[in-house]
Design a protein around this motif. Structure first.
Motif, mmCIF file in Angstrom:
data_model
loop_
_atom_site.group_PDB
_atom_site.id
_atom_site.type_symbol
_atom_site.label_atom_id
_atom_site.label_comp_id
_atom_site.label_asym_id
_atom_site.label_seq_id
_atom_site.Cartn_x
_atom_site.Cartn_y
_atom_site.Cartn_z
ATOM 1 N N UNK A 190 0.829 -1.210 0.000
ATOM 2 C CA UNK A 190 0.000 0.000 0.000
ATOM 3 C C UNK A 190 0.861 1.258 0.000
ATOM 4 N N UNK A 207 1.924 1.740 -3.500
ATOM 5 C CA UNK A 207 0.779 2.256 -4.272
ATOM 6 C C UNK A 207 0.504 3.724 -3.963
ATOM 7 N N UNK A 208 0.869 4.155 -2.759
ATOM 8 C CA UNK A 208 0.568 5.530 -2.359
ATOM 9 C C UNK A 208 -0.648 5.617 -1.457
ATOM 10 N N UNK A 209 -1.127 4.464 -1.003
ATOM 11 C CA UNK A 209 -2.309 4.443 -0.133
ATOM 12 C C UNK A 209 -1.928 4.573 1.340
ATOM 13 N N UNK A 222 -1.594 8.810 -5.464
ATOM 14 C CA UNK A 222 -1.813 7.456 -5.980
ATOM 15 C C UNK A 222 -2.324 7.471 -7.427
ATOM 16 N N UNK A 223 -3.193 8.433 -7.747
ATOM 17 C CA UNK A 223 -3.776 8.433 -9.096
ATOM 18 C C UNK A 223 -2.771 8.820 -10.181
ATOM 19 N N UNK A 231 -0.229 2.923 -11.407
ATOM 20 C CA UNK A 231 -0.137 1.550 -10.925
ATOM 21 C C UNK A 231 -1.485 0.853 -11.123
ATOM 22 N N UNK A 233 -3.739 -1.871 -8.947
ATOM 23 C CA UNK A 233 -3.737 -2.456 -7.600
ATOM 24 C C UNK A 233 -4.943 -3.361 -7.445
ATOM 25 N N UNK A 263 -9.803 -8.059 -1.369
ATOM 26 C CA UNK A 263 -11.199 -7.884 -1.753
ATOM 27 C C UNK A 263 -11.197 -7.160 -3.101
ATOM 28 N N UNK A 269 -13.096 -5.237 -4.658
ATOM 29 C CA UNK A 269 -13.613 -3.865 -4.631
ATOM 30 C C UNK A 269 -14.128 -3.408 -5.992
ATOM 31 N N UNK A 270 -15.005 -4.224 -6.580
ATOM 32 C CA UNK A 270 -15.638 -3.820 -7.846
ATOM 33 C C UNK A 270 -16.730 -2.809 -7.525
ATOM 34 N N UNK A 309 -10.844 2.818 -15.599
ATOM 35 C CA UNK A 309 -9.542 3.493 -15.552
ATOM 36 C C UNK A 309 -8.873 3.622 -16.907
ATOM 37 N N UNK A 342 -9.529 -5.102 -14.819
ATOM 38 C CA UNK A 342 -9.664 -3.665 -14.604
ATOM 39 C C UNK A 342 -8.296 -3.020 -14.356
ATOM 40 N N UNK A 343 -7.459 -3.713 -13.599
ATOM 41 C CA UNK A 343 -6.135 -3.173 -13.292
ATOM 42 C C UNK A 343 -5.236 -3.201 -14.531
ATOM 43 N N UNK A 387 -5.739 -0.533 -17.968
ATOM 44 C CA UNK A 387 -5.187 0.824 -18.111
ATOM 45 C C UNK A 387 -3.685 0.799 -18.341
#
Lengths: 381, 219
Positions: free
Chosen positions: A49, A52-54, A80-81, A85, A87, A91, A93-94, A107, A150-151, A154
């Motif tokens: 994380x 990722x920048x979280x 993060x955006x 990346x 990520x 979970x 997280x859809x 994305x 999804x990851x 992009x």
């Protein structure tokens, strides 16, 4: 620095006082899938994380290619955006109000090439037929696939996967494991993947960074790390089944005889370690024979008796008393052929390169050594 | 039935709801995503109309928008007109008084959006605006609906502040609740009851619409 080199040296301190430290310099050109490995709660997700920048580190630096993503001293903290990346968390997280296609498209660029990348990612991961489905209509495995598509869609510079298969049952996990490896290589995106499952790590990774006690303790090609842990803690973390204390009796041409319990084993000793050592033997490197067996190149042949046979998938684990406690992995078929049961006399054969020696401080207290050994055995059990 | 007063109340409630949704949503989103001291102070200020007596609040607003008040002076220098006893003053007072009824349900709705979805959006390259518009907002529809209905219903029935700031001028600042009060004062109970019944039916309809929207959003 190469364009796909990740270089980090940072620490994260929580209010509870827990401190996670990460120091790693990995070339993802040579190791396109790097596994961040360690026991649950050791801080793997925090490291991922932070990359990722979280999570904002308390100090240090994170660099990808030649771009600094975080530098505490220089006050750089790329949002993060903007880190480009991908990520995927445990979970998936859809977005529940969007269908699969809308999720994967979220994305990606709104251009013709962006649309092609979305179609390619969905095809690669095998979710094209689910385009119109809502996340609530999908199985756990399908959701993870969509999150991965999804990851990937992009085309991020770096893919970060946090135990992506952990939510699945054993059967689905094993099935998806092999597919995931080909998807990751097919996407061409360098990946850092967190897992605590050694089989998963072996199946998916090229490189491995092992975390113990809140820090990265060892990094290298995965097979080398798994065969040659640099410390008892790493041996414990990667689950080497047999870790016992011994004493080097004689070394000749980098080949040592090591006394372990009431017997001796032969080990490659390139480091010319002397005195007290920890002897590490992976269960998968032990071959069991009945009777004298054929002549073999293995230098260590130990007579012993089976203490216990534990059924497992895909291998059974056999505990043997051969002067010390040795663990072996044997297929169920071989177990039957050898008629392995409690009390059966067997010969355990181990090749010298498969016996890894770890130096022990000569003044190390007996109790701490026993603790290290016990811990490793507990993990193996 | 005082149709003129009802029409004015509807206009005021609609204008207040629209303006508070547009202004309150970003404020609520900001409040839901911050844990700073400043956010806590602002949240308390937003909630203050809930505990301040309406007449007191009305008096403070009246003084502020009066010819000697800072808002009144600024308004006069720009437009040349005065604020007290105008529709603009009613709207201003309603916005302040209904602020917590709009913002608090929206803060609760935004806060309940799964943090992992917001992280996922950011990891997919979306900035705060895109994340808000495409993830947080659609998933907060029930809370936003609740905020809108509460604001609308509250403004329709508001009495104390409206009377203080607007004064109850027929056709200009006399809202439905002021009209009911006037009717009772002049012993016209039938007119007061008819207007009251209308207000009740509007409130019930608003609640039904909200329930339908909430069910759709959660299905």
């Amino acid at each position: 620095m190469t364009a796909r080199r990740v270089c980090l040296k940072f620490s994260v301190e929580w209010k509870s006082g827990t401190k996670i430290e990460a120091a790693l310099d990995a070339d993802l050109d040579t190791q396109p899938v790097l596994v961040l490995f360690g026991a649950s709660g050791v801080g793997k997700t925090t490291v991922l994380r932070a990359i990722a920048g979280l999570v904002r580190p308390s100090s240090g630096r994170i660099e990808f290619g030649s771009t600094p993503w975080f530098d505490y001293e220089a006050r750089i903290d790329v949002p993060v955006q903007h880190r480009e990346i991908g990520y995927v968390a445990q979970d998936p997280a859809l977005f529940p109000h969007m269908n699969v296609l809308q999720n994967v498209r979220y994305g990606a660029a709104r251009t013709e090439s962006g649309r092609e990348l979305v179609a390619h990612a969905m095809h690669l991961v095998g979710v094209t037929h689910l385009s119109a489905s809502r996340p609530s209509e999908l199985s756990g495995g399908q959701r993870q696939r969509v999150a991965l598509a999804r990851a990937i869609a992009r085309q991020p510079k770096l893919l970060l996967l946090d135990e992506p298969l952990s939510a699945l049952d054993q059967k689905a996990r094993v099935a998806l494991r092999h597919e995931l490896r080909s998807v990751l290589l097919g996407s061409g995106i360098p990946t850092i993947l967190v897992t605590h499952d050694r089989n998963e790590a072996l199946c998916l990774g090229d490189g491995m960074a092992v975390m113990t006690e809140g820090r990265i303790s060892q990094h290298g090609p995965i097979r080398e790390v798994l065969r040659k842990p640099v410390s008892p803690a790493v041996a414990d973390a990667i689950g080497i089944e047999t870790v016992v204390e011994g004493v080097v009796v004689e070394t000749r041409d980098a080949l040592s005889r090591v006394r372990v319990g009431s017997t001796e084993v032969v080990a490659i000793n390139e480091g010319l370690i002397e005195g007290r050592v920890l002897v590490c033997i992976r269960a998968m490197d032990v071959v069991l024979l009945r009777g004298e067996g054929p002549q073999a190149s293995a230098r260590t042949r130990l007579n012993g008796r089976v203490l216990q046979v534990r059924a497992g998938l895909p291998m059974n684990q056999v505990s043997i008393d051969c002067g010390f406690h040795l663990e072996a992995l044997v297929t169920a078929e071989a177990c039957e052929e050898l008629a392995l049961a409690e009390g059966t006399a067997v010969i355990a054969s181990v090749k010298a390169p498969h016996v890894h020696l770890l130096p022990l401080r000569q003044d190390a207290p007996q109790s701490s050594l026993s603790e290290a050994t016990r811990l490793a055995k507990d993990t193996a059990g | 039935m005082d149709w003129q007063a009802i029409q004015l109340s509807l206009q005021l409630a609609l204008a207040t709801t629209v303006v508070l949704l547009l202004m309150g949503a970003p404020l609520a989103y900001w409040l839901s995503s911050r844990r700073s001291v400043l956010a806590t102070i602002i949240e308390s200020v937003v909630a203050s109309p809930l505990v301040i007596p309406p007449t007191v609040l009305g008096l403070v607003i009246l003084l502020a928008i009066g010819p000697r008040g800072p808002v009144g002076r600024a308004y006069e220098s720009i437009t040349g007109g005065t604020l007290p006893f105008s529709f603009a003053a009613l709207l201003m007072a309603s916005l302040l008084f209904s602020l917590p009824f709009a913002v608090q349900p929206m803060v609760a709705a935004f806060s309940s959006v799964d943090r992992r979805l917001i992280d996922a959006s950011r990891c997919l390259g979306a900035g705060s605006m895109k994340t808000f518009l495409q993830v947080v907002l659609p998933l907060s529809i029930p809370g936003i609906c609740a905020g809108a209905v509460l604001t609308f219903a509250h403004t329709m029935g508001e009495f104390g502040v409206v009377l203080m700031v607007g004064g109850g001028i027929p056709g200009k600042t006399r809202t439905a609740s002021v009209s009911i009060y006037d009717a009772v004062q002049s012993m016209e109970y039938e007119r007061a009851l008819r207007t009251s019944l209308f207000l009740v039916s509007i409130s019930v309809m608003a609640l039904i619409v909200t329930a339908v929207l909430r069910r759709r959003a959660t299905l």
